[in-house]
Design an enzyme around this catalytic site. Structure first.
Site, PDB file in Angstrom:
ATOM      1  N   CYS A  64       0.844  -1.201   0.000  1.00  0.00           N
ATOM      2  CA  CYS A  64       0.000   0.000   0.000  1.00  0.00           C
ATOM      3  C   CYS A  64       0.878   1.250   0.000  1.00  0.00           C
ATOM      4  CB  CYS A  64      -0.910   0.013   1.221  1.00  0.00           C
ATOM      5  SG  CYS A  64      -2.034  -1.389   1.356  1.00  0.00           S
ATOM      6  N   HIS A  73       0.994   5.045  -1.578  1.00  0.00           N
ATOM      7  CA  HIS A  73       0.393   5.956  -0.601  1.00  0.00           C
ATOM      8  C   HIS A  73       1.254   6.163   0.649  1.00  0.00           C
ATOM      9  CE1 HIS A  73      -3.377   6.144  -2.822  1.00  0.00           C
ATOM     10  NE2 HIS A  73      -3.352   4.822  -2.937  1.00  0.00           N
ATOM     11  N   ARG A 113     -13.060  -0.177  -2.177  1.00  0.00           N
ATOM     12  CA  ARG A 113     -11.818   0.516  -2.505  1.00  0.00           C
ATOM     13  C   ARG A 113     -10.595  -0.340  -2.174  1.00  0.00           C
ATOM     14  NH1 ARG A 113      -9.638   3.604  -5.901  1.00  0.00           N
ATOM     15  NH2 ARG A 113      -8.516   1.641  -6.007  1.00  0.00           N
ATOM     16  N   CYS A 130      -7.599  -2.097  -4.543  1.00  0.00           N
ATOM     17  CA  CYS A 130      -6.162  -1.924  -4.296  1.00  0.00           C
ATOM     18  C   CYS A 130      -5.450  -3.275  -4.271  1.00  0.00           C
ATOM     19  CB  CYS A 130      -5.931  -1.189  -2.979  1.00  0.00           C
ATOM     20  SG  CYS A 130      -6.369   0.567  -3.014  1.00  0.00           S
TER      21      CYS A 130
END
Length: 276
Positions: A185, A189, A233, A237
């Site tokens: 992740c 991000h 969401r 991802c």
């Protein structure tokens, strides 16, 4: 003849000065940034957000008697007492004594559907059925519940040991590199200033990035005409990172939500939002 030549030269000089002055003014004026353009685009999209239709559907489902027990969800306890909706979303995920689990909004709605309505959510709700049946209903209800806390500040609790444990698990999952592309992740991000084409990638390790990331879901996706909850969401991802698909409302997705939710502390909920 000479006078005509001199007049033409003078006019040419004046014109040249005018062009130079215009160019100088253009150079001095601040050029619109990409961020300004994106902000204007989102503002135009937000005019008549289709998410409002999902909110209306979600509220109707919440108040309608359904399932084998012919009951509504109006007595559902989202953490602030049975039937209390306002302010619940910005304090989720949290620990619930009746299930002995830390739950996010979607998983808590599943619990209420099971206990109050008798709906077999293990059979009726799946990670691949977002646009169908009870899975679509959960997304609509989550959208309405979340909208009732619009403008309120996120304050995901960490008082219970289980909540602190889930935060640590979520943090580890956020930075864990795996899959065929060795992604995590944090690859997209974990720092400020990253983007894919014109799409900014908010830093979800703290504010203000997490305030426009985690705090912006559920959201309506213009690109595919779908309403996405945070579970949706996160599943996307996982897909983009080429990770194994998680089960709907699995512990790993809830742990990631705890990590991001705690990091979003103080950010105002803008639900329902609209995304590209």
């Amino acid at each position: 003849m000479k006078n005509r030549i001199r007049m033409a030269a003078a006019l040419g000089a004046v014109a040249a000065l005018g062009v130079a002055g215009f160019a100088l003014a253009q150079a001095q004026a601040p050029a619109p940034s990409i961020q300004d353009g994106i902000a204007e685009y989102r503002e135009m999209l937000a005019d008549g957000n289709p998410a409002e239709l999902y909110m209306m559907k979600g509220e109707e489902l919440w108040r309608t008697a359904r399932g084998p027990r012919n009951a509504s969800l109006e007595r559902c306890d989202l953490g602030k007492g049975p039937g209390v909706i306002k302010g619940a979303f910005v304090e989720l995920p949290r620990f619930f004594a009746d299930t002995g689990r830390v739950q996010d909004l979607e998983s808590r709605i599943l619990t209420c559907m099971q206990t109050l309505q008798g709906i077999d959510t293990d059979r009726e709700v799946s990670s691949r059925g977002y646009l169908r049946g009870e899975t679509a209903n959960v997304v609509a209800m989550a959208t309405w519940v979340a909208s009732e806390s619009k403008g309120m500040r996120f304050n995901v609790p960490q008082a219970h040991q289980a909540e602190r444990t889930m935060y640590e698990l979520g943090k580890r999952a956020f930075f864990w590199r795996a899959g065929t592309h060795d992604f995590s992740c944090a690859t997209c991000h974990g720092v400020d200033g990253k983007r894919i084409r014109l799409q900014e990638l908010p830093n979800l390790t703290g504010n203000p990035g997490d305030g426009v990331g985690f705090a912006a879901w559920p959201a309506y996706r213009v690109s595919n005409g779908q309403m996405w909850s945070m579970q949706h969401r996160l599943h996307d991802c996982f897909r983009q990172m080429r990770w194994p698909e998680p089960k709907f409302a699995s512990d790993v997705t809830i742990a990631l939500s705890v990590y991001m939710g705690v990091n979003a502390k103080g950010a105002a909920s803008a639900i329902p939002t609209i995304k590209r």
